[in-house]
Motif scaffolding. Structure first.
Motif, PDB file in Angstrom:
ATOM      1  N   PRO A 198      65.626 -11.426  18.777  1.00 59.65           N
ATOM      2  CA  PRO A 198      66.549 -12.490  18.358  1.00 59.65           C
ATOM      3  C   PRO A 198      66.663 -13.614  19.395  1.00 59.65           C
ATOM      4  O   PRO A 198      67.129 -14.703  19.078  1.00 59.65           O
ATOM      5  CB  PRO A 198      67.876 -11.760  18.175  1.00 59.65           C
ATOM      6  CG  PRO A 198      67.746 -10.493  18.951  1.00 59.65           C
ATOM      7  CD  PRO A 198      66.297 -10.123  18.926  1.00 59.65           C
ATOM      8  N   LYS A 199      66.225 -13.353  20.623  1.00 63.99           N
ATOM      9  CA  LYS A 199      66.266 -14.375  21.666  1.00 63.99           C
ATOM     10  C   LYS A 199      65.043 -15.282  21.637  1.00 63.99           C
ATOM     11  O   LYS A 199      65.006 -16.292  22.354  1.00 63.99           O
ATOM     12  CB  LYS A 199      66.396 -13.717  23.039  1.00 63.99           C
ATOM     13  CG  LYS A 199      67.701 -12.962  23.247  1.00 63.99           C
ATOM     14  CD  LYS A 199      67.770 -12.354  24.631  1.00 63.99           C
ATOM     15  CE  LYS A 199      69.059 -11.574  24.844  1.00 63.99           C
ATOM     16  NZ  LYS A 199      69.128 -10.955  26.195  1.00 63.99           N
ATOM     17  N   ALA A 200      64.042 -14.903  20.855  1.00 64.07           N
ATOM     18  CA  ALA A 200      62.828 -15.715  20.758  1.00 64.07           C
ATOM     19  C   ALA A 200      63.045 -16.816  19.731  1.00 64.07           C
ATOM     20  O   ALA A 200      63.306 -16.553  18.566  1.00 64.07           O
ATOM     21  CB  ALA A 200      61.641 -14.842  20.359  1.00 64.07           C
ATOM     22  N   ASP A 201      62.941 -18.054  20.161  1.00 65.95           N
ATOM     23  CA  ASP A 201      63.193 -19.204  19.300  1.00 65.95           C
ATOM     24  C   ASP A 201      62.490 -20.398  19.936  1.00 65.95           C
ATOM     25  O   ASP A 201      62.533 -20.578  21.166  1.00 65.95           O
ATOM     26  CB  ASP A 201      64.696 -19.460  19.195  1.00 65.95           C
ATOM     27  CG  ASP A 201      65.023 -20.703  18.410  1.00 65.95           C
ATOM     28  OD1 ASP A 201      65.050 -20.625  17.175  1.00 65.95           O
ATOM     29  OD2 ASP A 201      65.237 -21.761  19.045  1.00 65.95           O
ATOM     30  N   LYS A 202      61.846 -21.206  19.130  1.00 64.41           N
ATOM     31  CA  LYS A 202      61.119 -22.346  19.685  1.00 64.41           C
ATOM     32  C   LYS A 202      62.051 -23.309  20.418  1.00 64.41           C
ATOM     33  O   LYS A 202      61.698 -23.860  21.465  1.00 64.41           O
ATOM     34  CB  LYS A 202      60.366 -23.084  18.576  1.00 64.41           C
ATOM     35  CG  LYS A 202      59.179 -22.333  18.003  1.00 64.41           C
ATOM     36  CD  LYS A 202      58.444 -23.195  16.986  1.00 64.41           C
ATOM     37  CE  LYS A 202      57.297 -22.448  16.331  1.00 64.41           C
ATOM     38  NZ  LYS A 202      56.530 -23.289  15.376  1.00 64.41           N
ATOM     39  N   GLY A 203      63.243 -23.504  19.875  1.00 69.59           N
ATOM     40  CA  GLY A 203      64.188 -24.393  20.526  1.00 69.59           C
ATOM     41  C   GLY A 203      64.645 -23.852  21.868  1.00 69.59           C
ATOM     42  O   GLY A 203      64.716 -24.591  22.858  1.00 69.59           O
ATOM     43  N   ALA A 204      64.939 -22.553  21.923  1.00 65.01           N
ATOM     44  CA  ALA A 204      65.370 -21.939  23.179  1.00 65.01           C
ATOM     45  C   ALA A 204      64.257 -21.989  24.214  1.00 65.01           C
ATOM     46  O   ALA A 204      64.500 -22.243  25.404  1.00 65.01           O
ATOM     47  CB  ALA A 204      65.798 -20.497  22.926  1.00 65.01           C
ATOM     48  N   ALA A 205      63.019 -21.741  23.776  1.00 65.53           N
ATOM     49  CA  ALA A 205      61.891 -21.788  24.703  1.00 65.53           C
ATOM     50  C   ALA A 205      61.663 -23.205  25.220  1.00 65.53           C
ATOM     51  O   ALA A 205      61.385 -23.422  26.408  1.00 65.53           O
ATOM     52  CB  ALA A 205      60.637 -21.265  24.019  1.00 65.53           C
TER      53      ALA A 205
END
Length: 277
Positions: A198-205
């Protein structure tokens, strides 16, 4: 404020409808931006082994955000800058769940794509809704294993890609996957299923990458078309959904550009990064 980084989804966005080639106008516009000092980042749901050829052919890509934001790679040095994955126990549970249902899938780990050979390669090819050109790339760059659990042991996995899920089976499968632990599920095509932490996200990266580079969201231009692009399109200060994109992508983006097969990326870059009329 000037643009300092351009982030690009691949399928349905940067690439033409063959999912393998970049329209020449896109290449020209992005090269011009790169020559002005703008950093270029591919932001894909793919593993590095399925991104590398395009990045190398373009010749000016600086970074790759991979597996829906589960990893970041410095293309020029090969250094892995960031990883966010699912733990071994959860990975084993999902492998067993998918295998028990005889569903073709692949798993991304450390930039490689592993195919569960026990489900049958031909069945996987039939389930993968892709162009012939990308199917060639996909299955040539895969590593096949008949013991997925052993192959993946000792490390986290960044992503599961389930090639095709029947609409009537999707809700039950999502519930079963959720029972293995915290996950995020998204799609980049009409029928596939992408499973990540759930922590994998293009925006977060992108936020992590830009934090390292001293770049603010307002200085980032992003392009996407699908569900797995929503975080990136929401985060970037100058974001574009493709005309061929989903309703969700269009709602998350600040602007709409042309379709992928008409070099919609170039249209946005030329006007808002290069300042052309």
């Amino acid at each position: 404020m000037s643009i300092k980084l351009i982030a690009l989804d691949m399928d349905g966005t940067l690439l033409d409808n063959d999912h393998a080639t970049v329209p020449p106008r896109n290449v020209a516009a992005l090269r011009a931006a790169s020559e002005r000092g703008v950093k270029i980042a591919i932001a894909s749901g793919r593993a590095w082994c399925l991104v590398e050829d395009v990045a190398r052919e373009m010749g000016f890509v600086d970074y790759a955000v991979l597996a829906n934001g589960a990893a970041i790679r410095d293309v020029r040095t090969g250094e892995c800058l960031y990883r966010e994955g699912m733990g071994e126990e959860q990975v084993r549970a999902i492998v067993r769940l998918l295998r028990a249902r005889d569903i073709p899938f692949e798993v991304y780990q450390n930039g490689r794509s592993y195919m569960d050979g026990s489900c049958g390669v031909e069945k996987a090819k039939a389930a993968a809704v892709v162009s012939p050109a990308f199917a060639k790339v996909l299955f040539e760059h895969m590593t096949y294993t008949d013991d997925m659990e052993r192959t993946l042991a000792g490390d986290m996995a960044e992503k599961f890609n389930v090639f095709h899920v029947e609409p009537e089976e999707r809700e039950e499968l999502l519930a079963a996957i959720a029972a293995t632990g915290p996950v995020a599920c998204a799609s980049s095509t009409a029928s596939n299923l992408e499973i990540t932490s759930p922590k994998a996200d293009k925006g977060a990266a992108l936020a992590v990458l830009c934090g390292r580079l001293g770049i603010t969201p307002e200085e980032v231009m992003a392009f996407g078309d699908a569900e797995n692009d929503l975080g990136m399109l929401s985060w970037a200060g100058c974001s574009f959904a493709m005309a061929n994109g989903s309703k969700g992508a269009k709602a998350a983006a600040k602007r709409i550009t042309g379709p992928n097969h008409e070099a919609g990326v170039a249209a946005g870059v030329e006007r808002f990064a290069l300042g052309e009329a």
